[in-house]
Design a protein around this motif. Structure first.
Motif, PDB file in Angstrom:
ATOM      1  N   LEU A 141      -7.752  -4.505  -0.789  1.00 10.53           N
ATOM      2  CA  LEU A 141      -8.048  -3.077  -0.947  1.00 10.53           C
ATOM      3  C   LEU A 141      -7.002  -2.371  -1.807  1.00 10.53           C
ATOM      4  N   VAL A 142      -5.752  -2.759  -1.668  1.00  5.23           N
ATOM      5  CA  VAL A 142      -4.689  -2.178  -2.502  1.00  5.23           C
ATOM      6  C   VAL A 142      -4.915  -2.541  -3.962  1.00  5.23           C
TER       7      VAL A 142
ATOM      8  N   VAL B 236      -7.764  -3.354  -5.440  1.00  7.75           N
ATOM      9  CA  VAL B 236      -8.953  -2.649  -5.937  1.00  7.75           C
ATOM     10  C   VAL B 236      -8.615  -1.197  -6.242  1.00  7.75           C
ATOM     11  N   ARG B 237      -7.841  -0.566  -5.373  1.00 13.58           N
ATOM     12  CA  ARG B 237      -7.458   0.829  -5.598  1.00 13.58           C
ATOM     13  C   ARG B 237      -6.622   0.981  -6.866  1.00 13.58           C
ATOM     14  N   ARG B 238      -5.704   0.037  -7.092  1.00 16.46           N
ATOM     15  CA  ARG B 238      -4.870   0.108  -8.297  1.00 16.46           C
ATOM     16  C   ARG B 238      -5.688  -0.131  -9.557  1.00 16.46           C
TER      17      ARG B 238
ATOM     18  N   ARG C 155      -8.879   0.524  -9.968  1.00 17.58           N
ATOM     19  CA  ARG C 155      -9.686   1.727 -10.205  1.00 17.58           C
ATOM     20  C   ARG C 155      -8.862   2.836 -10.819  1.00 17.58           C
ATOM     21  N   GLY C 156      -7.606   2.959 -10.381  1.00 16.87           N
ATOM     22  CA  GLY C 156      -6.723   3.968 -10.954  1.00 16.87           C
ATOM     23  C   GLY C 156      -6.458   3.723 -12.421  1.00 16.87           C
ATOM     24  N   ARG C 157      -6.281   2.460 -12.807  1.00 17.86           N
ATOM     25  CA  ARG C 157      -6.066   2.127 -14.213  1.00 17.86           C
ATOM     26  C   ARG C 157      -7.305   2.403 -15.038  1.00 17.86           C
ATOM     27  N   THR C 158      -8.475   2.087 -14.484  1.00 20.38           N
ATOM     28  CA  THR C 158      -9.722   2.327 -15.197  1.00 20.38           C
ATOM     29  C   THR C 158      -9.945   3.814 -15.401  1.00 20.38           C
TER      30      THR C 158
ATOM     31  N   ALA D  49       0.812  -1.209   0.000  1.00 22.16           N
ATOM     32  CA  ALA D  49       0.000   0.000   0.000  1.00 22.16           C
ATOM     33  C   ALA D  49       0.849   1.263   0.000  1.00 22.16           C
TER      34      ALA D  49
END
Length: 116
Positions: A100-101, A103-105, A107-110, A47
């Motif tokens: 969670l890490v 999922v966050r990554r 979402r950032g790519r999307t 993270a």
């Protein structure tokens, strides 16, 4: 470096399994301790990708100790202390942090794909 990471993961996994199945082995204590520090430490280190290596190591080791202390305190507070329960709780919290890490990554790519 990948070989070292694989060996560390194997040692941590063996430590968790030895503690869960209650095997009397001289390797049980050190391998289990390694698991209890490595699992949450690795999750927190993932993270904290933006930090410098030394700061990331110190922060992840401190977070691993904090996770273990909070799990132990929570188990003592509800009068449900057990070694197996502690191993499972630390593994679950570490897995949740890693999830969670990821999922966050993703979402950032999307978001970056939509912007371009």
């Amino acid at each position: 470096m990948p070989l070292l990471a694989g060996a560390a993961a194997a040692i941590a996994g063996v430590g968790a399994v030895l503690a869960l199945i209650d095997v009397n082995s001289p390797l049980r204590a050190p391998f289990t301790l390694f698991f209890l520090l490595a699992a949450p430490g690795t999750a927190v280190a993932a993270a904290l990708r933006g930090l410098e290596p030394f700061g990331r190591t110190v922060a992840s080791l401190t977070a691993a100790i904090a996770v273990n202390l909070l799990v132990a305190q929570g188990m003592l507070a509800v009068h449900r202390w057990s070694v197996r329960g502690g191993i499972v709780a630390v593994a679950a919290l570490s897995s949740l942090i890693l999830l969670l890490v990821l999922v966050r990554r993703l979402r950032g790519r999307t978001a970056r794909r939509r912007a371009s």
